[in-house]
Motif scaffolding. Structure first.
Motif, mmCIF file in Angstrom:
data_model
loop_
_atom_site.group_PDB
_atom_site.id
_atom_site.type_symbol
_atom_site.label_atom_id
_atom_site.label_comp_id
_atom_site.label_asym_id
_atom_site.label_seq_id
_atom_site.Cartn_x
_atom_site.Cartn_y
_atom_site.Cartn_z
ATOM 1 N N LYS A 1 -4.543 8.678 0.220
ATOM 2 C CA LYS A 1 -3.784 7.963 1.261
ATOM 3 C C LYS A 1 -3.176 8.940 2.265
ATOM 4 C CE LYS A 1 -2.186 4.156 -1.616
ATOM 5 N NZ LYS A 1 -1.061 3.536 -2.293
ATOM 6 N N CYS A 2 -2.496 9.948 1.752
ATOM 7 C CA CYS A 2 -1.719 10.829 2.637
ATOM 8 C C CYS A 2 -2.620 11.700 3.512
ATOM 9 C CB CYS A 2 -0.745 11.682 1.827
ATOM 10 S SG CYS A 2 0.422 10.662 0.900
ATOM 11 N N ASN A 3 -3.798 12.091 2.983
ATOM 12 C CA ASN A 3 -4.693 12.944 3.773
ATOM 13 C C ASN A 3 -5.165 12.267 5.042
ATOM 14 O OD1 ASN A 3 -4.481 15.086 2.137
ATOM 15 N ND2 ASN A 3 -6.477 14.875 1.153
ATOM 16 N N TYR B 1 0.854 -1.203 0.000
ATOM 17 C CA TYR B 1 0.000 0.000 0.000
ATOM 18 C C TYR B 1 0.889 1.252 0.000
ATOM 19 C CZ TYR B 1 -3.363 3.322 2.077
ATOM 20 O OH TYR B 1 -4.164 4.417 2.356
ATOM 21 N N CYS B 2 1.856 1.274 0.927
ATOM 22 C CA CYS B 2 2.829 2.377 0.968
ATOM 23 C C CYS B 2 4.048 1.905 1.764
ATOM 24 C CB CYS B 2 2.232 3.612 1.630
ATOM 25 S SG CYS B 2 3.486 4.891 1.867
ATOM 26 N N PRO B 3 5.185 1.694 1.101
ATOM 27 C CA PRO B 3 6.377 1.202 1.807
ATOM 28 C C PRO B 3 6.790 2.112 2.966
ATOM 29 C CG PRO B 3 6.671 1.018 -0.563
ATOM 30 C CD PRO B 3 5.404 1.791 -0.357
ATOM 31 N N ILE C 1 5.358 14.007 9.575
ATOM 32 C CA ILE C 1 6.748 13.523 9.668
ATOM 33 C C ILE C 1 7.233 13.042 8.297
ATOM 34 C CG2 ILE C 1 5.939 11.332 10.635
ATOM 35 C CD1 ILE C 1 8.454 10.911 11.995
ATOM 36 N N CYS C 2 6.333 12.437 7.531
ATOM 37 C CA CYS C 2 6.700 11.894 6.220
ATOM 38 C C CYS C 2 7.095 13.018 5.247
ATOM 39 C CB CYS C 2 5.512 11.098 5.662
ATOM 40 S SG CYS C 2 5.846 10.348 4.080
ATOM 41 N N PHE C 3 6.281 14.065 5.200
ATOM 42 C CA PHE C 3 6.586 15.172 4.280
ATOM 43 C C PHE C 3 7.821 15.936 4.737
ATOM 44 C CE2 PHE C 3 3.284 15.570 1.000
ATOM 45 C CZ PHE C 3 2.455 14.515 1.370
HETATM 46 S S1 SF4 Z 1 1.958 10.383 4.258
HETATM 47 FE FE1 SF4 Z 1 3.785 9.173 3.742
HETATM 48 S S2 SF4 Z 1 3.577 7.289 4.906
HETATM 49 FE FE2 SF4 Z 1 1.579 8.241 4.861
HETATM 50 S S3 SF4 Z 1 0.532 7.319 3.102
HETATM 51 FE FE3 SF4 Z 1 1.475 9.237 2.398
HETATM 52 S S4 SF4 Z 1 3.471 8.593 1.596
HETATM 53 FE FE4 SF4 Z 1 2.703 6.914 2.868
#
Ligand code: SF4
Length: 213
Positions: free
Chosen positions: A177-179, A18-20, A186-188
């Motif tokens: 996904k990101c929202n 889904y998201c590594p 932390i990811c951004f």
């Molecule tokens: S914010 Fe980062 S960890 Fe979360 S779904 Fe998006 S890319 Fe994946």
């Protein structure tokens, strides 16, 4: 010296696919889930419960722990339900979300492939593995082929690297996904600070969104 092998579950295969980057956070950062997500999980559990009763009546084995040692790691997990018939395995994965217009989301399907792979190793004389992903409004049925097994092997190797060595993998971004991701900030921020010019583990996953039935 501790020679304990890492355990990889099909649920981890799903999260990584889904998201590594999300998988990395869930293993190495582990923020608590927000209330909304806990409520969603509870509702999903209730739905599962009713579907499990029907599955048992239809002769499926429900939530049985299966495990196989495949060398560098152990694969272990509980498929929602499965049945073995004349050398064919039927794995059913139940999701409380909506599926794509056709087929299954790649991550959901690869979770089923991982269960199918374990079962094909622990049961004898398996000729064919089929995965069925049941969404709220649709169902996808897919026959597992050698390309899917090769993709699984690649995913397992990358999970092992991320889990054991803490290598930061690819962020498989999408607005949807990101929202709703609890690691969004932390990811951004990480990507602002990092100047990555190399291919990160898992970047190939962006080419696999859904898989046709
Ligand atoms: S914010 Fe980062 S960890 Fe979360 S779904 Fe998006 S890319 Fe994946």
């Amino acid at each position: 010296m501790n020679l304990k092998k890492p355990v990889i579950t099909p649920s981890e295969v799903r999260t990584y696919t889904y998201c590594p980057r999300l998988y990395f956070f869930e293993v190495h950062v582990k923020l608590g889930k927000p209330l909304k997500s806990k409520i969603r999980m509870l509702l999903g559990r209730i739905l599962h419960y009713f579907r499990e009763i029907i599955a048992r009546l239809k002769g499926f084995t429900v939530e049985e722990l299966i495990e196989v040692d495949i060398g560098p790691y152990i694969m272990r997990g509980k498929p929602d339900y499965y049945r073995v018939e004349d050398g064919e395995v039927f794995i059913v994965e139940v999701k409380s979300s909506r599926g794509p217009h056709t087929g299954a989301w790649f991550s959901d399907y690869m979770q089923g492939v991982a269960y199918g792979f374990i079962l094909s190793r622990v049961r004898r004389n398996i000729r064919e593995v089929n995965v069925e992903v049941k969404y709220m409004r649709s169902t996808a049925r897919i026959k597992v082929n050698s390309e899917h097994i090769a993709l699984l092997a690649r995913i397992l190797d990358e999970i092992n690297i991320v889990k054991v060595h803490g290598i930061l993998p690819y962020p498989n971004r999408s607005q949807a996904k990101c929202n709703r991701c609890i690691y969004r900030d932390i990811c951004f921020k990480l990507d602002e600070d990092l100047e990555v010019n190399i291919e990160e583990p898992g970047s190939w996953i962006r080419d696999y969104i859904h898989i046709k039935s």
